[in-house]
Enzyme design. Structure first.
Site, mmCIF file in Angstrom:
data_model
loop_
_atom_site.group_PDB
_atom_site.id
_atom_site.type_symbol
_atom_site.label_atom_id
_atom_site.label_comp_id
_atom_site.label_asym_id
_atom_site.label_seq_id
_atom_site.Cartn_x
_atom_site.Cartn_y
_atom_site.Cartn_z
ATOM 1 C CE LYS A 74 1.811 -6.797 -4.495
ATOM 2 N NZ LYS A 74 0.405 -6.422 -4.303
ATOM 3 C CE LYS A 98 5.423 -0.578 -12.663
ATOM 4 N NZ LYS A 98 4.513 0.434 -12.107
ATOM 5 C CE LYS A 110 -3.292 -2.243 -12.555
ATOM 6 N NZ LYS A 110 -2.036 -1.677 -12.041
ATOM 7 C CB THR A 194 5.587 5.518 -5.983
ATOM 8 O OG1 THR A 194 4.783 4.389 -5.627
ATOM 9 C CG2 THR A 194 5.793 5.545 -7.481
ATOM 10 C CG ASN A 234 1.276 8.719 -3.455
ATOM 11 O OD1 ASN A 234 2.213 8.179 -4.028
ATOM 12 N ND2 ASN A 234 1.046 8.529 -2.165
ATOM 13 C CB SER A 365 3.328 -3.772 -2.649
ATOM 14 O OG SER A 365 2.484 -2.664 -2.721
HETATM 15 P P1 NAD Z 1 -2.763 11.211 -8.032
HETATM 16 O O1 NAD Z 1 -4.172 11.077 -8.484
HETATM 17 O O2 NAD Z 1 -2.449 11.252 -6.586
HETATM 18 O O3 NAD Z 1 -2.095 12.534 -8.686
HETATM 19 C C1 NAD Z 1 -2.186 12.853 -10.032
HETATM 20 C C2 NAD Z 1 -1.672 14.283 -10.232
HETATM 21 O O4 NAD Z 1 -1.685 14.561 -11.627
HETATM 22 C C3 NAD Z 1 -2.518 15.349 -9.566
HETATM 23 O O5 NAD Z 1 -1.678 16.357 -9.054
HETATM 24 C C4 NAD Z 1 -3.325 15.929 -10.719
HETATM 25 O O6 NAD Z 1 -3.685 17.303 -10.518
HETATM 26 C C5 NAD Z 1 -2.306 15.834 -11.829
HETATM 27 N N1 NAD Z 1 -2.932 15.887 -13.154
HETATM 28 C C6 NAD Z 1 -4.086 15.315 -13.583
HETATM 29 N N2 NAD Z 1 -4.329 15.663 -14.843
HETATM 30 C C7 NAD Z 1 -3.295 16.441 -15.239
HETATM 31 C C8 NAD Z 1 -2.969 17.129 -16.424
HETATM 32 N N3 NAD Z 1 -3.778 17.059 -17.489
HETATM 33 N N4 NAD Z 1 -1.823 17.842 -16.461
HETATM 34 C C9 NAD Z 1 -1.016 17.917 -15.393
HETATM 35 N N5 NAD Z 1 -1.278 17.317 -14.234
HETATM 36 C C10 NAD Z 1 -2.400 16.589 -14.164
HETATM 37 O O7 NAD Z 1 -1.999 10.001 -8.764
HETATM 38 P P2 NAD Z 1 -0.607 9.353 -8.345
HETATM 39 O O8 NAD Z 1 -0.840 8.222 -7.425
HETATM 40 O O9 NAD Z 1 0.342 10.431 -7.979
HETATM 41 O O10 NAD Z 1 -0.174 8.693 -9.736
HETATM 42 C C11 NAD Z 1 0.409 9.467 -10.782
HETATM 43 C C12 NAD Z 1 0.938 8.522 -11.845
HETATM 44 O O11 NAD Z 1 1.894 7.629 -11.267
HETATM 45 C C13 NAD Z 1 -0.106 7.632 -12.512
HETATM 46 O O12 NAD Z 1 0.292 7.412 -13.841
HETATM 47 C C14 NAD Z 1 0.016 6.340 -11.732
HETATM 48 O O13 NAD Z 1 -0.440 5.220 -12.489
HETATM 49 C C15 NAD Z 1 1.503 6.286 -11.520
HETATM 50 N N6 NAD Z 1 1.944 5.424 -10.406
HETATM 51 C C16 NAD Z 1 1.499 5.622 -9.137
HETATM 52 C C17 NAD Z 1 1.958 4.817 -8.116
HETATM 53 C C18 NAD Z 1 1.549 5.054 -6.686
HETATM 54 O O14 NAD Z 1 2.107 4.376 -5.806
HETATM 55 N N7 NAD Z 1 0.674 5.992 -6.413
HETATM 56 C C19 NAD Z 1 2.855 3.758 -8.395
HETATM 57 C C20 NAD Z 1 3.302 3.579 -9.713
HETATM 58 C C21 NAD Z 1 2.832 4.424 -10.707
#
Ligand code: NAD
Length: 431
Positions: A74, A98, A110, A194, A234, A365
């Site tokens: 996965k 995870k 991945k 998440t 998100n 998921s």
């Molecule tokens: P996203 O792209 O929706 O949001 C990222 C946010 O980070 C945005 O608000 C952006 O402005 C901000 N950002 C970017 N650069 C920055 C900086 N230099 N300083 C401060 N803020 C900054 O991404 P997401 O889906 O919210 O994912 C965020 C993290 O969570 C990532 O590491 C991702 O791998 C992890 N993650 C996401 C999910 C998911 O379901 N979306 C699941 C597990 C882990």
């Protein structure tokens, strides 16, 4: 070897020292650890896409399947110009950990394509998605490997991949991909999963760690607990929204341009509306009592809970001494470097590790896959109820090890996950 792969493999090596005493047959144990240091299968090649000028363009593509002792592989598919084979291997390895931490019956994988998707037209992106699905078709399927979205891939891309895959195999198989739109078998509650899962873990953590609980063990006085969140995408947005709904005092959030702080708590709904219109926090029309702060200042706020929810490597050797939160709650993947992690642990600051705190996404998921396989779809209430049950158990299992072995939450999460995978490999007679 790149740094992220080295870090992932070091986590396994480090945990093997802790696990060794559980396995009297040292030869077998060593074999199991060695298996975990290399992926089971590496699928690597070129895919070609017809450009708008009629010319074919080639892109390097990968799918790395790390370990499937606990269930089908996965993991997400990333479209990014910085994708590399090492990075895909590292992320596949971390997915195995995870899924094992979350207690869901999957292994880890991945995928990635070296491409800058912002340079592609919609038609080219659609073709790239279809060509990638064709490329991995022999290796995926509901009982083999179940891909999902990751950086720069989303529900629309999963829909194109599903279409290409089903055309190739000649039948419907929606359980092959997760993160699909609802119309194609996606799950209710996946978008916020998440953040929602993170808040469930935070709730469980606070209830177990009575020093932060101002009233009594089961009823937390949430308004006394202050939270600062780096990132408002998100993950950051839903974490903030749900925490605020539960009464937590969310005092700071940020995007890449700036942070916003108010000791009385922020209006998360108003901030979300502003972001929806494309605004950046640096230009936010501040209300009285709130002020702009830098991302660096946000990380140093003396809050109860600091939530990095943006990028990897946010808390490093350079800024670790300035961390004043009581708990660092990792919602981003890999936001704390290993040096900073050891420092915070020594200082008595708990770091709740990413593989636990952001596992709500992969858990829902899994629920999507379960619903696709059974052909029966759940209400959002049921999704959240099952998520709460699953992720709270994941936390409780880890918390028990933290207390038993007097180790950090990260080491305990690694211990549990690697043990679960090794036990499955041994039961199967693989090692
Ligand atoms: P996203 O792209 O929706 O949001 C990222 C946010 O980070 C945005 O608000 C952006 O402005 C901000 N950002 C970017 N650069 C920055 C900086 N230099 N300083 C401060 N803020 C900054 O991404 P997401 O889906 O919210 O994912 C965020 C993290 O969570 C990532 O590491 C991702 O791998 C992890 N993650 C996401 C999910 C998911 O379901 N979306 C699941 C597990 C882990």
């Amino acid at each position: 070897m790149n740094a992220i792969l080295e870090a992932a493999l070091n986590q396994i090596k480090d945990t093997s020292l802790l696990l060794s005493e559980d396995y009297p047959d040292k030869k077998r144990f060593k074999k199991a650890i060695n298996e975990l240091l290399t992926p089971q299968r590496v699928i690597e090649g070129k895919i070609s896409v017809k450009g708008r000028d009629g010319k074919k363009r080639e892109f390097s593509a990968f799918r790395i399947q790390h370990n499937d002792a606990r269930g089908p592989f996965k993991g997400g598919i990333r479209f990014h110009r910085n994708v590399s084979k090492d990075e895909v291997q590292a992320l596949a390895t971390l997915m195995s950990l995870k899924c094992a931490v979350a207690g869901i019956p999957y292994g880890g994988a991945k995928g990635g394509v070296i491409v800058d998707p912002s340079k592609l037209t919609k038609e080219e992106l659609k073709d790239l998605s279809a060509q990638y699905a064709k490329f991995i078709t022999p290796y995926i399927g509901p009982r083999k490997d179940v891909p999902a979205p990751d950086v720069n891939t989303d529900g629309a891309i999963m829909s194109w991949m599903l279409e290409a895959y089903e055309r190739n195999i000649g039948m419907q198989a929606p359980a092959t991909f997760t993160g699909k739109p609802l119309e194609l078998g996606g799950s209710l509650g996946r978008t916020e999963a998440t953040g929602q899962g993170g808040v469930y873990v935070l709730d469980a953590y606070l209830k177990r760690n009575l020093k932060y609980v101002t009233s009594h063990a089961v009823k937390i006085n949430t308004s006394k607990i202050t939270i600062a969140i780096q990132g408002f995408g998100n993950v950051g947005y839903y974490f903030a929204k749900i925490a605020k709904e539960l009464g937590f005092n969310v005092v700071a959030v940020s995007d890449s341009s700036s942070g916003i702080y108010s000791s009385k708590g922020l209006d998360i709904g108003a901030l979300a509306k502003y972001k929806e219109k494309g605004g950046s926090f640096g230009n936010y029309p501040l209300k009285s009592g709130s002020k702009l702060i830098t991302n660096a200042e946000l990380l140093g706020l003396p809050v109860t809970v600091l939530v990095p929810a943006a990028l990897e490597n946010s808390i490093t050797k350079e800024n670790m001494e300035g961390i004043s939160a009581k708990v660092v709650f990792e919602m981003a993947n890999g936001p704390t470097t290993s040096e900073a992690d050891s420092y915070l642990h020594e200082k008595g600051i708990d770091v709740i590790p990413d593989i636990l705190s952001n596992s709500g996404g992969v858990t829902v998921s899994y629920f999507e896959w379960v619903q696709n396989l059974s052909g029966y779809y759940w209400t959002k209430e049921r999704v959240n109820e099952e998520l709460k049950k699953t992720i709270t158990k994941a936390f409780t299992d880890i918390d028990k090890i933290v207390k038993e072995k007097r180790i950090s939450y990260r080491r305990a999460a690694n211990y549990i996950s690697i043990k679960r995978i090794i036990d499955a490999m041994m039961l199967r007679g693989r090692v």
